[in-house]
Every structure is written in C-alpha cells, then in structure tokens.
Design a protein around this motif. Sequence first.
Motif, PDB file in Angstrom:
ATOM      1  N   UNK A 207      12.332  17.079 -19.224  1.00  0.00           N
ATOM      2  CA  UNK A 207      12.244  18.486 -18.836  1.00  0.00           C
ATOM      3  C   UNK A 207      11.491  19.002 -17.637  1.00  0.00           C
ATOM      4  N   UNK A 208      11.479  20.257 -17.269  1.00  0.00           N
ATOM      5  CA  UNK A 208      10.965  20.543 -16.043  1.00  0.00           C
ATOM      6  C   UNK A 208       9.894  21.338 -16.261  1.00  0.00           C
ATOM      7  N   UNK A 209       8.968  21.218 -17.194  1.00  0.00           N
ATOM      8  CA  UNK A 209       7.850  22.120 -17.328  1.00  0.00           C
ATOM      9  C   UNK A 209       6.793  21.144 -18.021  1.00  0.00           C
ATOM     10  N   UNK A 210       5.635  21.222 -17.508  1.00  0.00           N
ATOM     11  CA  UNK A 210       4.428  20.428 -18.107  1.00  0.00           C
ATOM     12  C   UNK A 210       3.528  21.480 -18.623  1.00  0.00           C
ATOM     13  N   UNK A 211       2.711  21.261 -19.729  1.00  0.00           N
ATOM     14  CA  UNK A 211       1.590  21.992 -20.301  1.00  0.00           C
ATOM     15  C   UNK A 211       0.381  21.618 -20.079  1.00  0.00           C
ATOM     16  N   UNK A 212      -0.531  22.471 -19.473  1.00  0.00           N
ATOM     17  CA  UNK A 212      -1.788  22.093 -19.237  1.00  0.00           C
ATOM     18  C   UNK A 212      -2.622  22.863 -20.221  1.00  0.00           C
ATOM     19  N   UNK A 213      -3.439  22.085 -21.186  1.00  0.00           N
ATOM     20  CA  UNK A 213      -4.180  22.940 -22.091  1.00  0.00           C
ATOM     21  C   UNK A 213      -5.724  23.137 -21.328  1.00  0.00           C
ATOM     22  N   UNK A 214      -6.246  24.490 -21.871  1.00  0.00           N
ATOM     23  CA  UNK A 214      -7.477  24.592 -21.410  1.00  0.00           C
ATOM     24  C   UNK A 214      -8.384  24.644 -22.513  1.00  0.00           C
ATOM     25  N   UNK A 215      -9.479  24.786 -22.149  1.00  0.00           N
ATOM     26  CA  UNK A 215     -10.714  24.667 -23.314  1.00  0.00           C
ATOM     27  C   UNK A 215     -10.864  26.362 -23.747  1.00  0.00           C
ATOM     28  N   UNK A 216     -10.870  27.172 -22.950  1.00  0.00           N
ATOM     29  CA  UNK A 216     -11.017  28.463 -23.222  1.00  0.00           C
ATOM     30  C   UNK A 216     -10.499  29.554 -22.052  1.00  0.00           C
ATOM     31  N   UNK A 217      -9.875  30.650 -22.651  1.00  0.00           N
ATOM     32  CA  UNK A 217      -9.185  31.509 -21.551  1.00  0.00           C
ATOM     33  C   UNK A 217      -9.763  32.086 -20.538  1.00  0.00           C
ATOM     34  N   UNK A 218     -11.281  31.767 -20.611  1.00  0.00           N
ATOM     35  CA  UNK A 218     -11.866  32.290 -19.458  1.00  0.00           C
ATOM     36  C   UNK A 218     -11.599  31.518 -17.995  1.00  0.00           C
ATOM     37  N   UNK A 219     -11.290  30.472 -18.261  1.00  0.00           N
ATOM     38  CA  UNK A 219     -11.023  29.374 -17.231  1.00  0.00           C
ATOM     39  C   UNK A 219      -9.598  29.998 -16.355  1.00  0.00           C
ATOM     40  N   UNK A 220      -8.916  30.985 -17.020  1.00  0.00           N
ATOM     41  CA  UNK A 220      -7.689  31.168 -16.254  1.00  0.00           C
ATOM     42  C   UNK A 220      -7.813  32.238 -15.115  1.00  0.00           C
ATOM     43  N   UNK A 221      -9.098  32.919 -15.218  1.00  0.00           N
ATOM     44  CA  UNK A 221      -9.623  33.691 -13.909  1.00  0.00           C
ATOM     45  C   UNK A 221      -9.965  32.825 -12.771  1.00  0.00           C
ATOM     46  N   UNK A 222     -10.663  31.830 -13.177  1.00  0.00           N
ATOM     47  CA  UNK A 222     -11.112  30.845 -12.007  1.00  0.00           C
ATOM     48  C   UNK A 222      -9.845  30.308 -11.519  1.00  0.00           C
ATOM     49  N   UNK A 223      -8.970  29.852 -12.219  1.00  0.00           N
ATOM     50  CA  UNK A 223      -7.759  29.221 -11.636  1.00  0.00           C
ATOM     51  C   UNK A 223      -6.934  30.204 -10.884  1.00  0.00           C
ATOM     52  N   UNK A 224      -6.793  31.640 -11.177  1.00  0.00           N
ATOM     53  CA  UNK A 224      -6.155  32.621 -10.328  1.00  0.00           C
ATOM     54  C   UNK A 224      -6.860  32.874  -9.099  1.00  0.00           C
ATOM     55  N   UNK A 225      -8.074  32.985  -9.144  1.00  0.00           N
ATOM     56  CA  UNK A 225      -9.013  33.218  -7.977  1.00  0.00           C
ATOM     57  C   UNK A 225      -8.799  34.931  -7.820  1.00  0.00           C
ATOM     58  N   UNK A 226      -9.685  35.196  -6.720  1.00  0.00           N
ATOM     59  CA  UNK A 226      -9.737  36.648  -6.353  1.00  0.00           C
ATOM     60  C   UNK A 226      -8.492  36.840  -5.559  1.00  0.00           C
ATOM     61  N   UNK A 227      -7.884  37.883  -6.240  1.00  0.00           N
ATOM     62  CA  UNK A 227      -6.450  38.498  -5.662  1.00  0.00           C
ATOM     63  C   UNK A 227      -5.418  36.903  -5.645  1.00  0.00           C
ATOM     64  N   UNK A 228      -5.553  36.059  -6.627  1.00  0.00           N
ATOM     65  CA  UNK A 228      -4.635  35.117  -6.565  1.00  0.00           C
ATOM     66  C   UNK A 228      -4.588  33.854  -5.643  1.00  0.00           C
ATOM     67  N   UNK A 229      -5.732  33.918  -4.988  1.00  0.00           N
ATOM     68  CA  UNK A 229      -5.780  33.018  -3.661  1.00  0.00           C
ATOM     69  C   UNK A 229      -5.607  31.554  -4.271  1.00  0.00           C
ATOM     70  N   UNK A 230      -6.449  31.431  -5.166  1.00  0.00           N
ATOM     71  CA  UNK A 230      -6.458  29.813  -5.849  1.00  0.00           C
ATOM     72  C   UNK A 230      -5.202  29.444  -6.325  1.00  0.00           C
ATOM     73  N   UNK A 231      -4.587  30.215  -7.102  1.00  0.00           N
ATOM     74  CA  UNK A 231      -3.291  29.736  -7.681  1.00  0.00           C
ATOM     75  C   UNK A 231      -2.281  29.792  -6.489  1.00  0.00           C
TER      76      UNK A 231
END
Length: 518
Positions: A207-231
């Motif tokens: 398939x064409x999708x991989x799933x990455x599991x996080x320890x908590x939803x708080x990490x989503x903000x760090x991954x996205x970054x300010x105004x989405x620059x990190x992602x």
Amino acid sequence: MEIWLMAGLVGLISGLVVAYIMQLLKDKKQKKAAEIEAEQIIKTANENANTIKKEKILEAKERILQLKANSKKEHEERKQKIKQKEHQVKKDRDYLQRKLSKLDSEQKELSVIRENLKSQIVAVTNRIAELEKTQDRHVHELEKVSNLSASDAKERLMDLLKEEAKTEAMSYIKDARDEAKIKANKEAKKILIQTLQRTAAEQTIENTISVFNLESDDLKGQIIGREGRNIRALEAATGVELIVDDTPETVLISGFDAVRREIARISLQRLVKDGRIHPSRIEEVVAKTQKEIEDYIMEIGERTVIDLKIHGLHPELIRMVGRMRFRSSYGQNLLQHSREVANLCATMAAELGLNVKLAKRAGLLHDIGKVPDDEPELSHALLGMKLAKKYGEHAAVCNAIGAHHDEVEMEYTISPLIQICDSVSGARPGARRETIQNYIQRLKDLESIALGFKGVEKAFAVHAGRELRIIVESSKVNDKTAEEISFKISDKIQEEMQYPGQVKVMVIRETRAVSFAK
C-alpha cells in the motif's frame, strides 16, 4: 757550626738507612704474608677443583646411566616394532600363499574349461559347415522351383519388408507421439503441482501509506511547527505527504515510493525522540537517514543472496536486489516476488534435470530492470538483460532475463522456465493488483515530466497525484522563470497524460544565505 752540620747530615743519613731497613723488613713481611695468602688461595682452589671434579664425574655417571636407560628403551621399542613387522610379514606371506594356491586351482579349472570350449567350438564349426551345405542345397532346389535366382528373391523380399516396415513404423510413430503428448501434459502438470506445493509464498499487497504512532497528541504541534514550517520542510526534504488529522496519536505518511516513506518514518521517529524539530535539524536528520537507508538496502540484498545460496553476485546487483524490497509490481512486493520465482525455478530445474544454480540466479534477477537509479526508455526485461551483461552474469542468465516477456529469442533451456515461474508467481490469487500499479505509474510519469525541465532540482507527486510539488534551483531560476516552468509543466501534463480531476503544479524557489562563525 760545621760540627752541627755534619752531625745533622750523619743523622739524616742514619735516618734514611734506618727507614730503608725498616721498609725492607716491611716488604719482606708483606711478601711472606702474600705467599701465605697465595698458598691458601691455591689450597682453596685445589679443594674447589676437586669438589667440582667430583660433581662433574657424578653428573657424567648419571648422564651415562640415563643414556644407557634411553638406549635400552629405544632398543626394546625397536625390537618390539621388528617383532610386529615380522608378524605382519608372516601374515602377508600366509595370505599370499593362500591366494597363490587358490589361483593355481582356478587356473587348472580354466584349463579344463578351455579344453571343453575348444572341443565345443570344433563341433559348432563342423555343424555350421553342414548347415551351410544344406542351405546351399535348399537354395538351389528353390531356384529350380521358382525360376528365380537367390539375389532376385532377396530383392523382392526386401521390398516387401520395407513397405510393411514403413507402414508399421508410421503407425508406431503416431501412437508414440500421441502417448508422448499425454505423458508430457501429465508430467508438466505434475511438476508444476509439486513445485507449487513445495514453495511456500505469502500473499501480501503493498500500500502507499505508512502509519506513525505518537505517544501523545501534544507532539502534533511540534511536528507541524509555527505556521506549518516544520511539516513543509519535512515534506520538501523527503518527497512524501504528512497527514496530521483528528486521528488520535497518529500521523499518516503518504507516498507511492516506499523508500521515501521509510526515510520519512525513520526521520520523524528520530526527530520526535530528540525533541529538536526545526527546518535545519530536519534536513540534517533526513540526509543522515538517507545514507543509512542505502546501507540497509545493501544489507537486505546481501541477506537475500545468502538465504538463496547465490554466490559471486556483483555488489551493484546485490544493491539492486535490496532496492526490490521497496518496490512493488502490480501491488506485489518485488523482492518477495523475485525470491518466490527463484525458489520455483530451482525446484522445477531440479525436477527437469537442468542447472539449478543458474535457474535460481536468473529467477532472482529477472525483474532487476525495474529498480535502476534512472529509468531509461528500455523495457524492464531488456534493461535487466543489459545490466546483467554489464556486471558479468552468465549468458544463460542474461538471455532468460531478456526473454521472459518474449522481447528477445529464447536461446537456453532455462529461459522458458523463468517465464513460466514468473507467470505462476504473478497469477496466484491475491498476488497482484492492477489498479495500484497503474496509479503508481501515473505518479512516476508526473515526476518524470517535471524533472525533464531545465532548472528543476526535485519533483514530488503528493496528495494521491492531485498535486505536483517542484523544487527549483534558486541560482538558475528566478521568480518569473519559476512561473513559466509551472505553466509549461501543467500544459505538458494536460497534453500527455490522462487523469481524474485536476493536478495542482506548485513550483518552490528558496534562497538561502549560509555562513559559518569560526
């Protein structure tokens, strides 16, 4: 005054004489003491010499006794060995005597048999002569009755026998051919069934999708970054799409290229573990991960050839075998498919009495043309044959790779075997899925169109092919040229491709100023 002077002189002379006499007495006394000391030293030396002499004599005696004991022991051992040799020689002599007596008896029996055979040969010779005379008489009588000579009768008989033999031979050939067809079909089915039963293969779909599991939803903000620059930085560096939605503790990594997805997954895992997530750190981690993935690909290739017991494969071919792990063919994992074909070929080659090693080698490498670093216009079969020749593979292996889709003529016995096993592996229920292969090919075509333009550094098809993200070289392309490239690429996509909906073409141009404080 003179008297005192004379008296002093006499006193001085007397003192000198007395001193001389005393010195002589002293020297005599020292000489005597030295003689006594010398005598004592000589006496001590003689005593020591006698002691040493006695010790050496004792040592010599002990050495002589030891040598005698050793000599006696060696003598006994030699004597024992000589006895053993004599016993063995006597045993061999008795055995040879028995053999000679047996040969004498057999020779006598052969002489009797020879005499009997001579008498029998004489009797047979006489009988043959009598039969020849009788045959000549019968032939003469037959010639008189039939008015034909023996040669004419023989020719007529041979003509009749030829016609009869020809008719029977044609009938026999037809029956044999029919029987061979029946047996061949049965044998072919038997070999195929046995091969499939002896080959265990999993049925998995890529398939064409991989799933990455996080320890908590708080990490989503760090991954996205300010105004989405990190992602955005992570997507630009890896060429995949990161989907961060309401799914709890989950980030989806979407992309048709499994290598890119794996690089993105490992990079994201390291960034989350490290905690430092920003664009420069993302680029550093992605570059390091890409190098490690290349090493991992080489390790997969080496492990595969070791498992299949294939030796002497060129390192570049081993690397391509490892890259198969991250490629799919109609949804079927390419490395799993190639391993399965190799095992099928080896089993069938063993059943048919062919070269098992060459068959297994060709089975593993038959789809090697699907994983080159660049993708030329050649078909994967012809490209695979070209690569195999380049890296010194056997001519039978090269021909089997190029001929497994009938693009070149089959010249070796293993070539049709590779074609059959490839079809068997791909024809299993659930092994392949046509739709995903067409989808992946469409994404590859999108990226190829973009990379064909001058100044384009990278191109990534994301959002299931609905968006084409292009990174251009800022030193060669200005803002106006970037707009022209975007327009030309979208126009070329409209002309050359068929796709549902619309494709968004995004050209990204970045200017960076980097300096170092030392």
